[in-house]
Design a protein around this motif. Structure first.
Motif, PDB file in Angstrom:
ATOM      1  N   LEU A  46       0.906   3.187   2.444  1.00 59.01           N
ATOM      2  CA  LEU A  46       1.417   1.904   2.949  1.00 59.01           C
ATOM      3  C   LEU A  46       0.727   0.793   2.186  1.00 59.01           C
ATOM      4  CD1 LEU A  46       1.251   2.560   6.826  1.00 59.01           C
ATOM      5  CD2 LEU A  46       3.176   2.965   5.270  1.00 59.01           C
ATOM      6  N   ARG A  55      -1.950   3.112  -5.963  1.00 59.19           N
ATOM      7  CA  ARG A  55      -0.951   3.902  -5.241  1.00 59.19           C
ATOM      8  C   ARG A  55      -0.529   5.120  -6.051  1.00 59.19           C
ATOM      9  NH1 ARG A  55       4.475   4.099  -5.084  1.00 59.19           N
ATOM     10  NH2 ARG A  55       4.657   2.279  -6.433  1.00 59.19           N
ATOM     11  N   ILE A  70       5.180  10.339   1.178  1.00 68.73           N
ATOM     12  CA  ILE A  70       6.178   9.339   1.546  1.00 68.73           C
ATOM     13  C   ILE A  70       5.511   7.987   1.369  1.00 68.73           C
ATOM     14  CG2 ILE A  70       7.523  10.825   3.088  1.00 68.73           C
ATOM     15  CD1 ILE A  70       6.084   9.673   5.467  1.00 68.73           C
ATOM     16  N   SER A  71       6.284   7.006   0.882  1.00 67.38           N
ATOM     17  CA  SER A  71       5.635   5.850   0.292  1.00 67.38           C
ATOM     18  C   SER A  71       6.299   4.541   0.690  1.00 67.38           C
ATOM     19  CB  SER A  71       5.696   6.024  -1.236  1.00 67.38           C
ATOM     20  OG  SER A  71       5.072   4.973  -1.886  1.00 67.38           O
ATOM     21  N   ALA A  72       5.495   3.545   1.039  1.00 65.86           N
ATOM     22  CA  ALA A  72       6.002   2.186   1.213  1.00 65.86           C
ATOM     23  C   ALA A  72       5.301   1.324   0.174  1.00 65.86           C
ATOM     24  CB  ALA A  72       5.760   1.674   2.626  1.00 65.86           C
ATOM     25  N   GLU A  73       6.012   1.128  -0.940  1.00 63.86           N
ATOM     26  CA  GLU A  73       5.446   0.430  -2.097  1.00 63.86           C
ATOM     27  C   GLU A  73       5.320  -1.055  -1.836  1.00 63.86           C
ATOM     28  OE1 GLU A  73       8.007   1.035  -5.430  1.00 63.86           O
ATOM     29  OE2 GLU A  73       7.359  -0.764  -6.482  1.00 63.86           O
ATOM     30  N   TYR A  74       6.257  -1.587  -1.085  1.00 68.95           N
ATOM     31  CA  TYR A  74       6.325  -3.038  -0.936  1.00 68.95           C
ATOM     32  C   TYR A  74       6.395  -3.348   0.550  1.00 68.95           C
ATOM     33  CZ  TYR A  74       7.601  -7.752  -2.536  1.00 68.95           C
ATOM     34  OH  TYR A  74       7.611  -9.100  -2.816  1.00 68.95           O
ATOM     35  N   ALA A  75       5.393  -2.815   1.274  1.00 69.46           N
ATOM     36  CA  ALA A  75       5.433  -2.864   2.729  1.00 69.46           C
ATOM     37  C   ALA A  75       5.434  -4.300   3.254  1.00 69.46           C
ATOM     38  CB  ALA A  75       4.255  -2.084   3.307  1.00 69.46           C
ATOM     39  N   SER A  79       8.519  -3.468   5.362  1.00 67.12           N
ATOM     40  CA  SER A  79       8.103  -2.762   6.569  1.00 67.12           C
ATOM     41  C   SER A  79       8.292  -3.644   7.791  1.00 67.12           C
ATOM     42  CB  SER A  79       6.643  -2.367   6.469  1.00 67.12           C
ATOM     43  OG  SER A  79       5.835  -3.452   6.831  1.00 67.12           O
ATOM     44  N   VAL A  94       3.347   5.874  12.016  1.00 68.77           N
ATOM     45  CA  VAL A  94       3.304   6.673  10.783  1.00 68.77           C
ATOM     46  C   VAL A  94       2.453   7.926  10.977  1.00 68.77           C
ATOM     47  CG1 VAL A  94       2.631   6.632   8.342  1.00 68.77           C
ATOM     48  CG2 VAL A  94       3.838   4.694   9.347  1.00 68.77           C
ATOM     49  N   ARG A 104      -3.307  -0.115   1.816  1.00 72.16           N
ATOM     50  CA  ARG A 104      -3.847  -1.333   1.199  1.00 72.16           C
ATOM     51  C   ARG A 104      -3.271  -2.507   1.959  1.00 72.16           C
ATOM     52  NH1 ARG A 104      -4.534  -2.907  -5.006  1.00 72.16           N
ATOM     53  NH2 ARG A 104      -6.227  -1.460  -4.587  1.00 72.16           N
TER      54      ARG A 104
ATOM     55  N   SER B  51      12.533  -1.644   6.640  1.00 72.46           N
ATOM     56  CA  SER B  51      12.241  -0.582   7.585  1.00 72.46           C
ATOM     57  C   SER B  51      11.101   0.252   7.035  1.00 72.46           C
ATOM     58  CB  SER B  51      13.454   0.321   7.799  1.00 72.46           C
ATOM     59  OG  SER B  51      13.060   1.478   8.503  1.00 72.46           O
ATOM     60  N   THR B  52      10.107   0.526   7.839  1.00 68.92           N
ATOM     61  CA  THR B  52       9.153   1.574   7.474  1.00 68.92           C
ATOM     62  C   THR B  52       9.521   2.804   8.255  1.00 68.92           C
ATOM     63  OG1 THR B  52       7.389  -0.047   7.431  1.00 68.92           O
ATOM     64  CG2 THR B  52       6.748   2.254   7.317  1.00 68.92           C
ATOM     65  N   ARG B  55      12.979   4.851   7.581  1.00 66.62           N
ATOM     66  CA  ARG B  55      13.030   5.499   6.269  1.00 66.62           C
ATOM     67  C   ARG B  55      11.981   6.596   6.170  1.00 66.62           C
ATOM     68  NH1 ARG B  55      10.478   4.833   1.534  1.00 66.62           N
ATOM     69  NH2 ARG B  55       9.476   2.919   2.229  1.00 66.62           N
ATOM     70  N   GLU B  59      12.411  10.620   5.647  1.00 63.86           N
ATOM     71  CA  GLU B  59      11.823  11.282   4.479  1.00 63.86           C
ATOM     72  C   GLU B  59      10.853  12.377   4.909  1.00 63.86           C
ATOM     73  OE1 GLU B  59      12.433   7.382   1.574  1.00 63.86           O
ATOM     74  OE2 GLU B  59      10.486   8.371   1.609  1.00 63.86           O
ATOM     75  N   GLU B  73      13.682   1.839  -1.529  1.00 62.22           N
ATOM     76  CA  GLU B  73      13.037   1.189  -0.394  1.00 62.22           C
ATOM     77  C   GLU B  73      13.503  -0.248  -0.228  1.00 62.22           C
ATOM     78  OE1 GLU B  73       8.834   1.188  -1.027  1.00 62.22           O
ATOM     79  OE2 GLU B  73       8.449  -0.508   0.302  1.00 62.22           O
TER      80      GLU B  73
ATOM     81  N   THR C  78       5.315  -5.547  -7.474  1.00 63.43           N
ATOM     82  CA  THR C  78       4.260  -4.766  -6.829  1.00 63.43           C
ATOM     83  C   THR C  78       3.238  -4.200  -7.801  1.00 63.43           C
ATOM     84  OG1 THR C  78       5.442  -2.651  -6.952  1.00 63.43           O
ATOM     85  CG2 THR C  78       5.899  -4.045  -5.038  1.00 63.43           C
TER      86      THR C  78
END
Lengths: 318, 318, 318
Positions: A46, A55, A70-75, A79, A94, A104, B51-52, B55, B59, B73, C78
């Protein structure tokens, strides 16, 4: 008990050595050989602040351990934080999806708040201006690999020692070393917090704040340069006063001993000249590469996928 | 025939039970045991809205089924939609890459339009203010797990019943239950559309619109709280009139029966006080966790990776 | 020696045929059968410009080869580029994490600069207005599949031939074909650079610049339509002058021969009417689907996971 990675303060000297040896074992694996260590585990990343390096390094490490990501690159944008959800709620949700969460976040202390409410390990991948413990582990691991030891060295931390979490986490981690001389070399506006300097001294480091990097360069075993981070300054004039003051260039390299190394947590934006890259003492890309093996060792540990050795069981304060 | 998941209207009562039992089987798996169900399949997630939770839940489900994931994302900014491509064209292209497409999109009906043109299953992960069918399945599955049944219950839907797709999808899905009393408790500006209320009544639900949550609280088996969603309001004054009107706090919890549960599709931004979290009746984090198992069962079904049982073959309208 | 994919100029005629045959072998695999070709390898995708299609196509290809993916979908926001890091530094760091790097970047030449400093293969997934070599490979592969040959064809490139990297990369690649007639049909402001036209002629293509697509349509074997890319124009008036000038609609389809095909690199925003989609000559969605197999063949090659055949060893200039 769940073992989070929140601060360098939690690592004992014996734990560090065990971690470094384990990272070396992972480094020695053939490049295309993944392990089964994390088979059946999912890591969620996250990231509420920009990062490629950290990351992707974590994700490569988990992949090489045989785990899933599973990844949230631009949370920050994508998010539920954008809808006003607290980091605690996000973490709790999560934790229902993943066996390990790497966060982060721009706010100091936020990752510890997330860790406090979940039953899976949380790793701090940088929380605002506070800490970046895995970067500090990689830095010290690189020193250990390059010099064969972490004691009896003379080290300069250079650049942004006020806001820079990597340099400050490394300084704290150096209190686990013996017989260390630490030079702090920073523009006036990015000097290290005096309380931290005092803490370092009380912890046994010989600390000197100096202005002239060239003057001390010949004594150094390690020159740790950092970026002046524009995104941490509220006052653009302060940034202007700090930026570009201390540059590692060919002239400075000539002052360094032949066995010295230059480190940088990266990214850089001019504070090390590209002409330095081909010098064998420029170790910063090796340092980045070391991140994968070190993080493999750390993930293996927090997932509790290996029986704890006596050294680790005693050495890890949590 | 390809089986899309577009609306709760497509699920029969018998299908629901089969799905819930299958989700329970997945829930009972040891945490680190993935299955082979989706081996060799690729799921694409295309998220055009933040959405976190949803998604990452999809996944994680696909990963635990042994399948692979490719993910957009932040499709609103990074996909060809930013260049003006239609959702139909995007879906047609992605259907060439993936065996299953999960889409969240701000426009009502968009996911059905995408599904109409492709030959792989499409799952609606929320289309504007229209539907969020998998959330409703998770909600009802949680009720079934917590209470052991879905019939003969008294349920309150609270908060944004006008724009909130989760609450509205759940209300529609409740028409599959028997002997259900449904209270609708909403601020004036977020009352449920009268046409939907009428539809619910005609479908056999006993529906009451009430203003005072505390007054009916003692009767409830399920209190389903929702967020007033700022992003759905065009008029900030309307948002201000709705926000913060109905809060689940300790005082309200004292009114609830000891066997009652509190649900929330999350994220929340104050409409349930954090002090409630430690109450065993606060089931919203269990609800989030149930999402993975339920989505595993659903993905398994739409990928047609299990022989259809009679119940499912008859029970799923498509 | 590391084999990057930076420009179509590097591909010989014999290499193309070998690649196409290999792609056909991957196309013939059952849909749910992944290979072991890239087992133990990690591909990093770094996308500094919006894309769903290209990134997901590469990721699906790597997945079907049994490899792993780490991804930066929105690197412009990012990644460390947002902090001012050079593409060379980013590439050097990511080369420590991954065995293959796929980069899309808005600046012409940037991907080649990244490739020059790393020891893992780099694939250009589009660098500004310069090149998009894998798209051109897919386009020619599609022509080969649809027509059974790449020689003796009459091909029209239509639309944005000035900024459009896909059309220009394809035009360069067509110099590897024999006995080819190439019509260039573009609005005044998006005509192909005269130097490139001259290069194409010197390379053996019969090139004609024409204004009236309908007039030449009956002669065509391939009509390659492209989007007028708003994001490449500095002057909105120029965009307005180019947009919507040349449309492929039912009337135009009636002019085309029954064996002709219509291609488009996609996305489209009106330059092919949706009513054309159901015409069997509309091959653009098959073209998108071909991307996965072609990229599988290319990734397999640059990862050096197959012994080089004589044809390939001789045929690939690097």
């Amino acid at each position: 008990m769940v073992q989070h990675v929140l601060s360098v303060e939690q690592f004992s000297r014996s734990y560090l050595f065990e971690l470094f040896h384990r990272a070396d074992a992972f480094s020695a694996l053939p490049r295309h050989e993944f392990t089964d260590t994390a088979r059946g585990a999912i890591m969620a990343t996250l990231f509420y602040e920009p990062s490629t390096r950290t990351r992707l390094s974590f994700e490569a490490a988990m992949t090489r351990l045989g785990g899933a990501v599973i990844s949230a690159e631009y949370a920050a944008a994508t998010s539920s934080a954008a809808k006003g959800e607290s980091i605690e709620d996000t973490a709790r949700v999560v934790a229902g999806y993943a066996d390990l969460i790497v966060i982060r976040h721009p706010e100091a202390g936020s990752v510890a708040r997330a860790a406090a409410v979940v039953d899976v390990p949380v790793i701090n991948a940088g929380d605002g201006t506070n800490e970046h413990p895995t970067q500090a582990l990689i830095d010290l691991y690189t020193i250990w690999r390059e010099h064969g030891r972490i004691d009896g060295l003379t080290i300069a931390l250079v650049g942004d020692l006020r806001y820079g979490r990597a340099a400050r986490s490394l300084a704290r981690l150096l209190t686990r070393t013996l017989d260390t001389t630490l030079y702090l070399v920073a523009p006036l506006v990015t000097r290290m917090d005096p309380a931290l300097v005092q803490h370092l001294r009380q912890s046994g480091l010989r600390v000197f704040e100096v202005d002239d990097l060239a003057a001390i360069a010949p004594e150094l075993d390690v020159l740790y340069q950092t970026r002046i981070q524009r995104e941490r300054f509220r006052d653009p004039d302060e940034y202007a006063a700090a930026f570009g003051q201390i540059i590692v260039d060919q002239a400075l390299m000539e002052q360094l001993a032949s066995h010295a190394i230059v480190l940088h947590p990266l990214p850089r934006v001019g504070e090390i000249e590209p002409t330095v890259d081909s010098d064998p003492r420029a170790a910063y890309f090796r340092q980045a590469r070391n991140g994968v093996a070190l993080r493999m060792a750390l993930i293996e540990h927090v997932l509790a996928r290996r029986p704890l050795s006596a050294a680790r069981a005693n050495g890890y304060h949590d």
